[in-house]
Every structure is written in C-alpha cells, then in structure tokens.
Design an enzyme around this catalytic site. Structure first.
Site, PDB file in Angstrom:
ATOM      1  N   SER A 553       0.872  -1.161  -0.068  1.00 45.43           N
ATOM      2  CA  SER A 553       0.060   0.049   0.060  1.00 45.43           C
ATOM      3  C   SER A 553       0.993   1.201   0.187  1.00 45.43           C
ATOM      4  CB  SER A 553      -0.919   0.080   1.051  1.00 45.43           C
ATOM      5  OG  SER A 553      -2.178   0.707   0.891  1.00 45.43           O
ATOM      6  N   ASP A 639      -9.646  -3.739  -5.764  1.00 49.52           N
ATOM      7  CA  ASP A 639      -9.260  -2.595  -4.492  1.00 49.52           C
ATOM      8  C   ASP A 639      -9.863  -1.257  -4.682  1.00 49.52           C
ATOM      9  OD1 ASP A 639      -7.737  -1.470  -2.623  1.00 49.52           O
ATOM     10  OD2 ASP A 639      -6.008  -2.462  -3.393  1.00 49.52           O
ATOM     11  N   HIS A 674      -8.018  -4.884  -1.633  1.00 47.62           N
ATOM     12  CA  HIS A 674      -6.746  -4.444  -1.057  1.00 47.62           C
ATOM     13  C   HIS A 674      -6.229  -5.511  -0.109  1.00 47.62           C
ATOM     14  CE1 HIS A 674      -4.180  -1.142  -0.107  1.00 47.62           C
ATOM     15  NE2 HIS A 674      -4.375  -1.167   1.156  1.00 47.62           N
TER      16      HIS A 674
END
Length: 703
Positions: A553, A639, A674
C-alpha cells in the site's frame, strides 16, 4: 540441499503494454502519461462487478498474470512446501480467549482446515458453545468472502453481521436471530460493515458509503422497517472527511467521528434514546485531534490540543464538553506518545510508546496512583483490550516479540495478579532460544536515528553473507510492531535476517516522527529506509545486493521510491498493492480516498508547492533509464484503496524505460481487493509466492 530452479533470465519476453500518449498541463508543467488508458472509465462499476472491465484492459492484465506464472514455473512444488510449512505453524483449530459480557462470553475460533472464523459464545461460567455465525458456511460458493463486523445485540438475542463478497469493501449487513439461526428480512447494503446497536436492541446505527465509495452517512435502521426509511443521523459534507462509528466503554454514548489524517470531530448520541440527535463535543479545528471516553459526569478526552504533540488526556463535563472546559488529567510529556485509552468504572488504562517500545499504564481514578506494564526485551509488541464490560477490574493485554509467540494475560487492576489465559501454539515447534532479536539504529542523512527491529537464527555469521528481507511502511502515523510472525520463520530458518525499518511517517518515536515523514517531508521516509539497509550492511547482517525490500500500500509507494533512488542496494523488491501513481491519484478528486489523503500528501491541483513535491518522488513519474532490481508487484482488481491501474501503469513504464535488470512481474488477483485473498490459508499462498520470489532474487532455494 540446493534445489535447481529456472533463473529469471530464462523467462519468455515480457508483455508489452501499448503506449497511448495522454498529455496534460498543470502549474506550467507538461505531464505525459502513456498508460493512463489502463484506468477503466467505468471503474466504479468494476468495483462492484469485475466482469464489466474493458476487454482490452482485461487482456493486458491476463497477459501479466500469464507472464508472472511463467516466472515461477518449476517452483510450484516448492511453494506448496512453503505453504505446508507455514500452515504447520498455525494451530488450525485455534480460538480467541472468551470475552465476558453479561450472561455470555463471546469469542471466535477456527475449525481444523477452515478458512474463515466461527463467531461463537458460551455461558459466562462455562458450558457448551453456540456457533452464532459460521464463516466457512457463509463463504461456500463465493470466490471471495470477507466477514466484516459481527456485533451482538445488548439483549443477546441477535447478531448484526457484515460481509463483502467482491473484495471491494462494500459490505451488506444482515441480522441473525440467535434463537433459531435464521436471518431476518433486514438487509442493509453498501455499508462499511459494522453496526452499533441501540440499547433496547430495536435497531442499529451504521455507516453508508456514497457513490464514490466514501463513508459519509450515519443512518439508523429499526428492525422490520424498509431500508428506504432509514433515518440519516449525520451526513458529512466535506469530501476530505470520512465517518466512522464507535461506542464508549460505559455504553452510554455512540460516537460519530468525522476525520481526516490530522483533524477530528466527534458527536455524541445517547445510546438509550432511539430518537436521539447527535451532540457536538468540539468543532473541528485544523490539526486538532481528539478521542472520547465517558466516566460518570465527565468525558475523558485524548487530544493533541495546546501544542501537546504526543497527546495528553483531559476531562470535561458531559453537559459542557467543549474545549474551553478541558482540564488536564494526564499532562503532555514530550517524547512519550499516548496511543489509546479506555475508561473503566474505577480505572483509566492507556497505551503509550517511548523510543519505539510500548507500555500499558493503569491509573486509579480515586487515588491517581499509576502502574506501568512493560517488558525488558530490546524490541517487542504490547497492546491491551478492555473487553465489553465497564464495571470490571480486569484488563487483558497481549505481548509478543520477534522471537516470543503471543501471550494473552488477564491483569487484575486491584491486586496486580497476572493470569496467563493463552500462549500462542506453534504446532510444528518453536524454540525462542534458537533465535535472536535485536534493536539497531540507522543514521539518516540528516542525522536522525532510525530504529530497526530484527530477528535471525542464533549463530549465523555476521560477515555480510546473509540475505535480508527488509520491511517498511512509514505513512499515516502507523507504527510497525516488533511482534511474532510465524510466516517469516520460513525465510529466517533459511538463513535470512528479517528486519523492520521504523522509518519516519510512522509514530514509533512520537508524533514528530510522523510529521517529519509527510507532505513536503515525505522523502525522509525513503532516505530513512535506504539508511536502514546501509546500516544492516555496515553491521555485517547482510551486503549490498543481498537485500529484498518488502512493503504494501503506502509501503508499496516506499518500494517504488527506493527502487528509483537506490536500485543497486536491492536484490529484489516486493510491492504489494503499491500506491505508486501518487500524482495522478492525488489529482483525481473523484477517487474514493483522494480528498481525505490531501492532508497526508498535499493537494497538487490546488497547491503548486505540493504538486512539485509529489512530482519529485512519485514512483511512477520518476522511473529512470537505469538498471532495476527484480520487482514483484501484487494487487487486486476490486481494490478501492489502491486501484489496479496504479501498479499496471508502473510496471508498463518500468519495462519501457529501464536499461537492464529485472524482471518486472505483476500478479493481479482478479477476485480480490486491497487485502488480497480473504481465507487464512489462501493468503498463505500469496505469502509463499512472495517468499519464493525473495529466494530466487538471492540466488536459489535451500530446503
């Protein structure tokens, strides 16, 4: 025994993503983005239904998956062995320690072989369990399943549970009757997944997501009524603020919090009043943060007000909760950051951290006496939970280190007695004495001392020969705990040093540590990480070209920046759901997270200085004609946080620009978001792939 595997250089030709020049001008600078077309025009619909993705884009992504599969050809047996090895360290029929609440104690557990949790309860004083919700059963037939909240009602007759079956974090909340195991007709869609019940169990509050996937509305749903009639209790008008729900430990108030990364505002709802309207504690003021607890006639408030950079705790009357009535209870102490707190009937419990190590502090409301719970290891992880009840003298804390499996202890606040409730089992065996954990410090270019936590097998030679997996994040004030991780032992037992770089952008050394790694100071995060790699080399733990970097991320953005700045330092880079197209994302105000992210990165559309700062480090915009290490990028099609096109564009530009090195691999989970695969064992397959990549990068496998 060494296992011969096809090296990366025997790969077929990499996919070539067509370049379709897209040019725009901003702040007098012309930006050319040849791969902007990979962002589907109907991206909102794709989040809800991946089958509507444009066919040309889908073909490109499928070609990437085929290429990544080819890169790992011949390693399938080894990956399966890694999965079995990591799975062997997991107690498959594990459970949490039951948390008492009234007549019952609530817990989650897994059945042997099960992928998803079972939400359970049993009579408080012992007796047979009841499975309230069977995650494995609910996941049957679903390519993806993620259980959100599972919140039991105050009368213990119902449970509100949320599930996401796309990976896009759109949760549907249902209500289960615990007497007969069936769901009521109530079904609330497009939520953040959690529910807060009214005290009389007649309904619940939830947060609704808007058309841009932002949590902006608090609604009240009364059981048996149509969701069309759900009343809006609060609606956030600023697209830069997200909304979430909480509840005080006393159960007196529901908390509505609207916040971005540096400002918060909280409203109180009387939980006992089904018609209550929210009441403001303190209006939002830029860079003022606060959290609220309740005790008697007072609110207990954790805040950074009055220059309390590392936070302090104040009190205020419930009747007049505004800032003009705040009085210090636990004063600000520079360098000691208060992370969280909970107010019980007789005690205030807080978690604080100093120089990257945490401690729990217990305060008697009546006497003001304080006692701290801490440990002597160089680096460790510590947290606490207060459970469901307010009138209790027992808290539960969780301790582990990089060598010590997790321990759950109940602590009696009156007597100081500690009772071990659970020690993490490692079925395949684990002897902490076989490992060494250390805390080192790296010197950053500006002289700051950056903590590093590491673990390795006892007895390895510190002559630079060991490979190293160096993990980093460094954003949003999130700290990386030096906790026990069974998965990394598969690398450590093969001679790796596993290290965590506690770089700026986190709060390991206080709020200043966070502020020194955001907006125009963001490059400190990257140079800190590189300094950590250099420090490990200088200390003999590894050597240049023997480090595999790992981050996800915002940590994936770190990976992209480090690859641009110091490619020769790394043998490989693992970038999971990498936030690498920072400039374009921060210019697109329609994306789910963009407006709330402006305080973190800056608003490049409105602020030229922010634009030039982001442009200077955005990984996608700073790919250079140079040799790059091998890179593995992992992402999910649905995501909503780091959209699939960010890594897709980055990979395409890397291949088109680099002069050597690689390969550049991109694996996209077409049925996840995600967090990757939702099942606990499916996730191990992704970890095994990443670890196989790390082993290939440093020259092969060792069984």
């Amino acid at each position: 025994m060494n296992l011969e595997r096809p090296p990366f250089h025997l790969l077929p030709a990499a996919p070539t993503t067509p370049a379709k020049p897209h040019v725009f001008d901003i702040h007098g600078v012309r930006i050319q983005d040849d791969y902007a077309w990979l962002k589907a025009e109907n991206w909102r619909e794709v989040l809800k239904d991946p089958t509507v993705l444009d066919s040309e884009i889908r073909t490109c992504l499928e070609e990437e998956n085929a290429y990544a599969k080819a890169a790992f050809s011949g390693t399938e047996e080894f990956q399966a062995r890694l999965v079995a090895e990591m799975r062997g360290r997991i107690k498959e029929d594990d459970s949490t320690v039951p948390e008492p609440d009234g007549p019952f104690a609530y817990f989650t557990r897994y059945r042997e072989g099960g992928q998803h949790p079972l939400v359970c309860r049993q009579p408080r004083d012992g007796g047979p369990e009841t499975i309230m919700l069977d995650g494995d059963k609910e996941a049957e037939g679903q390519p993806f399943f993620d259980l959100g909240g599972a919140d039991h009602s105050p009368d213990h007759r119902l449970i509100a549970w949320g599930a996401d079956i796309k990976g896009s974090e759109y949760f549907t909340i249902r209500v289960r009757n615990l007497e007969n195991g069936t769901d009521l007709p109530d079904e609330v869609r497009q939520t953040s997944g959690g529910a807060v019940w009214l005290n009389d169990s007649s309904g619940f509050y939830y947060v609704e997501l808007d058309e841009n996937h932002r949590p902006v509305r608090v609604k009240r749903h009364l059981l048996g009524s149509s969701t069309d009639r759900d009343q809006v209790i609060y609606e956030e008008q600023d697209p830069g603020f997200f909304v979430k729900l909480g509840v005080t430990q006393s159960d007196a108030f529901v908390l509505i919090e609207a916040s971005d990364h540096e400002t918060s505002e909280i409203w109180l709802l009387d939980r006992a009043d089904a018609s209550a309207s929210p009441r403001l504690v303190e209006p939002r003021t830029p860079q003022l943060k606060y959290d609220v607890e309740h005790h008697g006639d007072s609110l207990i408030i954790l805040t950074n007000a009055d220059g309390s950079e590392d936070f302090k705790i104040v009190t205020a009357p419930v009747a007049t909760p505004g800032r003009t009535h705040w009085k210090d209870l636990v004063p600000y102490r520079p360098g000691t950051m208060i992370l969280s707190m909970v107010a019980l009937a007789r005690y205030l419990v807080r978690l604080e951290r100093e120089n990257a190590n945490p401690r729990v502090v217990l305060r008697d409301f009546a006497t003001g006496r304080e006692e701290a719970v801490a440990f002597n290891e160089e680096a460790y992880s510590l947290g606490f939970s207060a459970g469901y009840e307010f009138d209790t003298d027992v808290i539960r804390y969780h301790y582990s280190s990089m060598t010590t499996p997790s321990e759950v202890m109940d602590y009696d606040l009156r007597t100081g007695e500690r009772v071990l409730r659970k020690r993490q089992e490692v079925p395949s065996g684990h002897n902490p004495a076989d490992y060494v954990t250390r805390r080192l410090f790296a010197t950053a270019p500006d002289g700051e001392q950056v903590p590093i936590s590491l673990v390795h097998r006892r007895g390895i030679a510190l002559d630079g020969s060991a490979p190293c997996l160096l993990y980093g994040y460094g954003s949003y004030g999130m700290s990386m705990p030096a906790s026990f991780r069974t998965g990394v032992l598969s690398l450590v037992d093969r001679g790796f040093v596993y290290a965590i770089a506690h770089i700026r952008g986190g709060t390991e050394k206080g709020w200043r540590w966070y502020m020194d790694g955001k907006r125009e100071k963001k490059p400190n995060t990257f140079t800190d990480f590189i300094a950590c790699g250099e420090a490990l080399i200088d200390a003999g733990y590894t050597s240049r070209g023997r480090i595999v970097a790992h981050g996800g991320s915002a940590g994936g953005m770190l990976m992209g920046a480090a690859a641009n700045l110091a490619p020769d330092l790394f043998a490989g880079i693992i970038a999971e759901v990498p936030f690498v197209d920072v400039l374009n994302t921060m210019l697109d105000s329609e994306l789910p997270l963009t407006p709330p992210e402006w305080p973190e990165w800056g608003n490049p559309g409105a602020d030229e200085a922010a634009f030039r700062s982001i442009l200077s480090y955005s990984p996608y915009d700073n790919v250079k004609p140079q040799s790059y290490p091998a890179i593995l990028s992992l992402a999910g099609l649905t995501d909503p946080r780091v959209t699939y096109w960010e890594p897709a564009k980055w990979v395409a530009r890397l291949r088109a620009t680099m002069t050597g090195g690689g390969p550049i691999l991109f694996k996209l989970n077409m049925e996840a978001g995600h967090a990757g695969a939702a099942g606990r064992f499916d996730r191990l397959e992704e970890v095994a792939l990443a670890y196989t990549f790390a082993l290939k990068c440093i020259g092969g496998f060792q069984s």
